[in-house]
Design a protein around this motif. Structure first.
Motif, PDB file in Angstrom:
ATOM      1  N   ASP A   1       0.827  -1.208   0.000  1.00 37.37           N
ATOM      2  CA  ASP A   1       0.000   0.000   0.000  1.00 37.37           C
ATOM      3  C   ASP A   1       0.863   1.261   0.000  1.00 37.37           C
ATOM      4  N   THR A   2       1.939   1.238   0.780  1.00 37.12           N
ATOM      5  CA  THR A   2       2.815   2.408   0.854  1.00 37.12           C
ATOM      6  C   THR A   2       3.549   2.622  -0.462  1.00 37.12           C
ATOM      7  N   GLN A   3       4.072   1.537  -1.032  1.00 36.70           N
ATOM      8  CA  GLN A   3       4.764   1.649  -2.321  1.00 36.70           C
ATOM      9  C   GLN A   3       3.815   2.159  -3.405  1.00 36.70           C
ATOM     10  N   THR A   4       2.579   1.620  -3.416  1.00 32.35           N
ATOM     11  CA  THR A   4       1.594   2.045  -4.414  1.00 32.35           C
ATOM     12  C   THR A   4       1.227   3.502  -4.238  1.00 32.35           C
ATOM     13  N   ALA A   5       0.983   3.915  -2.990  1.00 33.93           N
ATOM     14  CA  ALA A   5       0.617   5.309  -2.721  1.00 33.93           C
ATOM     15  C   ALA A   5       1.766   6.251  -3.072  1.00 33.93           C
ATOM     16  N   PHE A   6       2.989   5.828  -2.812  1.00 34.14           N
ATOM     17  CA  PHE A   6       4.170   6.636  -3.144  1.00 34.14           C
ATOM     18  C   PHE A   6       4.263   6.851  -4.648  1.00 34.14           C
ATOM     19  N   LEU A   7       4.124   5.774  -5.413  1.00 33.05           N
ATOM     20  CA  LEU A   7       4.199   5.877  -6.874  1.00 33.05           C
ATOM     21  C   LEU A   7       3.020   6.670  -7.436  1.00 33.05           C
ATOM     22  N   ASP A   8       1.833   6.470  -6.840  1.00 35.50           N
ATOM     23  CA  ASP A   8       0.660   7.224  -7.299  1.00 35.50           C
ATOM     24  C   ASP A   8       0.868   8.723  -7.116  1.00 35.50           C
ATOM     25  N   LEU A   9       1.452   9.115  -5.989  1.00 34.52           N
ATOM     26  CA  LEU A   9       1.687  10.538  -5.750  1.00 34.52           C
ATOM     27  C   LEU A   9       2.745  11.067  -6.713  1.00 34.52           C
ATOM     28  N   GLN A  10       3.792  10.279  -6.940  1.00 35.83           N
ATOM     29  CA  GLN A  10       4.796  10.697  -7.915  1.00 35.83           C
ATOM     30  C   GLN A  10       4.175  10.872  -9.297  1.00 35.83           C
ATOM     31  N   ASN A  11       3.397   9.877  -9.717  1.00 31.70           N
ATOM     32  CA  ASN A  11       2.793   9.929 -11.050  1.00 31.70           C
ATOM     33  C   ASN A  11       1.786  11.059 -11.164  1.00 31.70           C
ATOM     34  N   SER A  12       1.115  11.384 -10.052  1.00 31.53           N
ATOM     35  CA  SER A  12       0.080  12.417 -10.119  1.00 31.53           C
ATOM     36  C   SER A  12       0.660  13.778 -10.475  1.00 31.53           C
ATOM     37  N   VAL A  13       1.914  14.023 -10.097  1.00 29.53           N
ATOM     38  CA  VAL A  13       2.543  15.300 -10.432  1.00 29.53           C
ATOM     39  C   VAL A  13       2.717  15.414 -11.941  1.00 29.53           C
ATOM     40  N   ALA A  14       3.280  14.358 -12.538  1.00 30.23           N
ATOM     41  CA  ALA A  14       3.483  14.376 -13.990  1.00 30.23           C
ATOM     42  C   ALA A  14       2.152  14.405 -14.726  1.00 30.23           C
ATOM     43  N   GLN A  15       1.169  13.667 -14.233  1.00 27.91           N
ATOM     44  CA  GLN A  15      -0.133  13.645 -14.893  1.00 27.91           C
ATOM     45  C   GLN A  15      -0.809  15.008 -14.830  1.00 27.91           C
ATOM     46  N   PHE A  16      -0.701  15.667 -13.690  1.00 26.76           N
ATOM     47  CA  PHE A  16      -1.327  16.979 -13.548  1.00 26.76           C
ATOM     48  C   PHE A  16      -0.688  17.982 -14.500  1.00 26.76           C
ATOM     49  N   GLN A  17       0.632  17.989 -14.557  1.00 32.35           N
ATOM     50  CA  GLN A  17       1.321  18.929 -15.447  1.00 32.35           C
ATOM     51  C   GLN A  17       1.004  18.630 -16.907  1.00 32.35           C
ATOM     52  N   ALA A  18       0.929  17.337 -17.251  1.00 30.74           N
ATOM     53  CA  ALA A  18       0.638  16.958 -18.634  1.00 30.74           C
ATOM     54  C   ALA A  18      -0.783  17.336 -19.026  1.00 30.74           C
ATOM     55  N   THR A  19      -1.727  17.124 -18.118  1.00 32.95           N
ATOM     56  CA  THR A  19      -3.114  17.436 -18.462  1.00 32.95           C
ATOM     57  C   THR A  19      -3.344  18.940 -18.548  1.00 32.95           C
TER      58      THR A  19
END
Length: 405
Positions: A308-326
């Motif tokens: 859960d921690t690894q998934t949440a960590f990666l999700d937060l990392q990915n959310s930054v790139a996704q937000f900037q891209a969108t």
């Protein structure tokens, strides 16, 4: 304040807090008082020349005291009570964090559903204007029926999407109302966001924090302590027990009326279990099996917390790139739509190009809102996975909210 999950956890903690004095009570003095009175009839022979037939009233008053001197199981029971209290405290902390996470998720689900509704309405309005234009062109002879039908099909789909979006808003509101037990009115939205990733930005510290602070794991470990202590409790059933007993008693109204007896006594009692029908051995076996199950549960929860921690960590990392891209995608789609509209007006772009640009712009907007709210939720999820979500984290997100756009 209204969560039944938290209320249940608090009630369980209250019950476990009462378990400690209950266990300790076995080591404290037990005092009892008793009284009885009754009528008796006796027919006595051999006591004198004549048989004796009489009735008499009897009274007995007594007080007794029992004090445990040695009982091995009681000391184990007290340790178990303390472990249960710590487990319930961890369960309450976990419940509070999960409710905070669920409310945050549901809150932003409502905002996302409302944003999707706005996008669907905007798309339908845009398609309606295109439909009006194609129908007008057809009437004056500059359009064609295929274009009209293409636009009408897209417009019908947009109307269906708008209905679905409105329903999704109601569903999201119902979910938030289920958690807060209050009607959902106007929700404050976020108008500007600076996307941020995990701090620290390496997974190691987050895993260490999760394994140290996650209340769910703490609860499982304390439950394991209770199970291991139950093995000790079962084994101590073979131990002897030592108690001190004292009694004072007054008896009056015997067969010979003038006789009254007042007595007081004390004794030390040793009890040594020899054979209990096999219950002691069975109890030990059962306790050992439950302890093994608790150990396996701890390992399982540790693995789940790591995942859960690894998934949440990666999700937060990915959310930054996704937000900037969108963000960039919305700008690009908007420019593309404007250019396509201009090209359609002068005849260099087809109606299919215009409909495609309209669909792409709506999709870009939906993706943007999804990335926006996912960024905020991902921050909360990582803290919850690590077991360190606090009211201050919720307040930090709350401070980003303003009036509706």
């Amino acid at each position: 304040s209204t969560s039944p999950v938290i209320a249940q956890a608090r009630a369980q903690l209250d019950a476990d807090l009462a378990g400690k004095p209950l266990a300790r009570a076995a080591l404290l003095p037990h005092i009892n008082a008793g009284a009885s009175g009754g009528m008796n009839t006796a027919y006595v022979t051999g006591f004198g020349a004549q048989p004796l037939s009489t009735g008499y009233h009897s009274d007995v008053f007594s007080a007794s005291l029992t004090e445990s001197i040695f009982n091995g199981q009681v000391f184990t029971a007290m340790k178990q009570a303390e472990s249960r209290i710590r487990a319930s405290e961890a369960a309450l902390a976990f419940a509070e964090q999960m409710v905070a996470l669920e409310v945050a998720q549901s809150y932003f689900s409502v905002l996302q559903a409302q944003a999707n509704e706005r996008v669907a309405q905007q798309q339908m309005d845009l398609l309606q204007r295109i439909d009006d234009q194609t129908n007008a062109n057809l009437k004056v002879g500059t359009g064609d029926i295929i274009s009209v039908q293409e636009v009408q099909a897209q417009l019908d789909a947009a109307k269906a999407d708008l209905i679905a979006a409105k329903n999704a808003v109601e569903v999201a509101k119902n979910q938030l109302e289920r958690l807060t037990h209050q009607p959902v009115e106007t929700l404050q939205d976020i108008t500007a966001l600076q996307a941020t990733g995990p701090q620290p930005d390496t997974i190691g510290p987050w895993l260490a924090t999760a394994l140290k602070n996650q209340p769910l794991l703490q609860q499982a470990q304390e439950t394991l302590n209770v199970s291991e202590q139950q093995v000790q409790f079962a084994k101590r059933a073979r131990w002897p027990t030592l108690t001190l007993s004292g009694i004072g008693q007054h008896s009056a109204g015997t067969l010979i009326p003038p006789v009254a007896i007042d007595q007081i006594g004390a004794s030390i009692n040793l009890s040594i279990p020899i054979y209990e029908g096999g219950s002691t051995r069975a109890g030990i076996h059962q306790a050992e099996a439950l302890a093994r199950a608790s150990r396996a549960n701890v390992v399982n929860i540790q693995d789940q917390i790591k995942l859960d921690t690894q998934t949440a960590f990666l999700d937060l990392q990915n959310s930054v790139a996704q937000f900037q891209a969108t963000q960039q995608s919305v700008t690009s789609a908007q420019v593309s739509l404007a250019g396509t509209q201009k090209g359609y007006e002068i005849g260099s772009r087809s109606i299919i190009d215009l409909l495609t640009a309209t669909t792409n712009y709506a999709a870009a907007q939906r993706n943007y809102y999804l990335a926006l709210y996912s960024q905020l939720v991902a921050r909360t999820q990582l803290k919850a996975a690590a077991g360190v979500l606090t009211p201050l984290d919720i307040e930090a997100i709350n401070n980003l909210l303003h009036g509706n756009p």
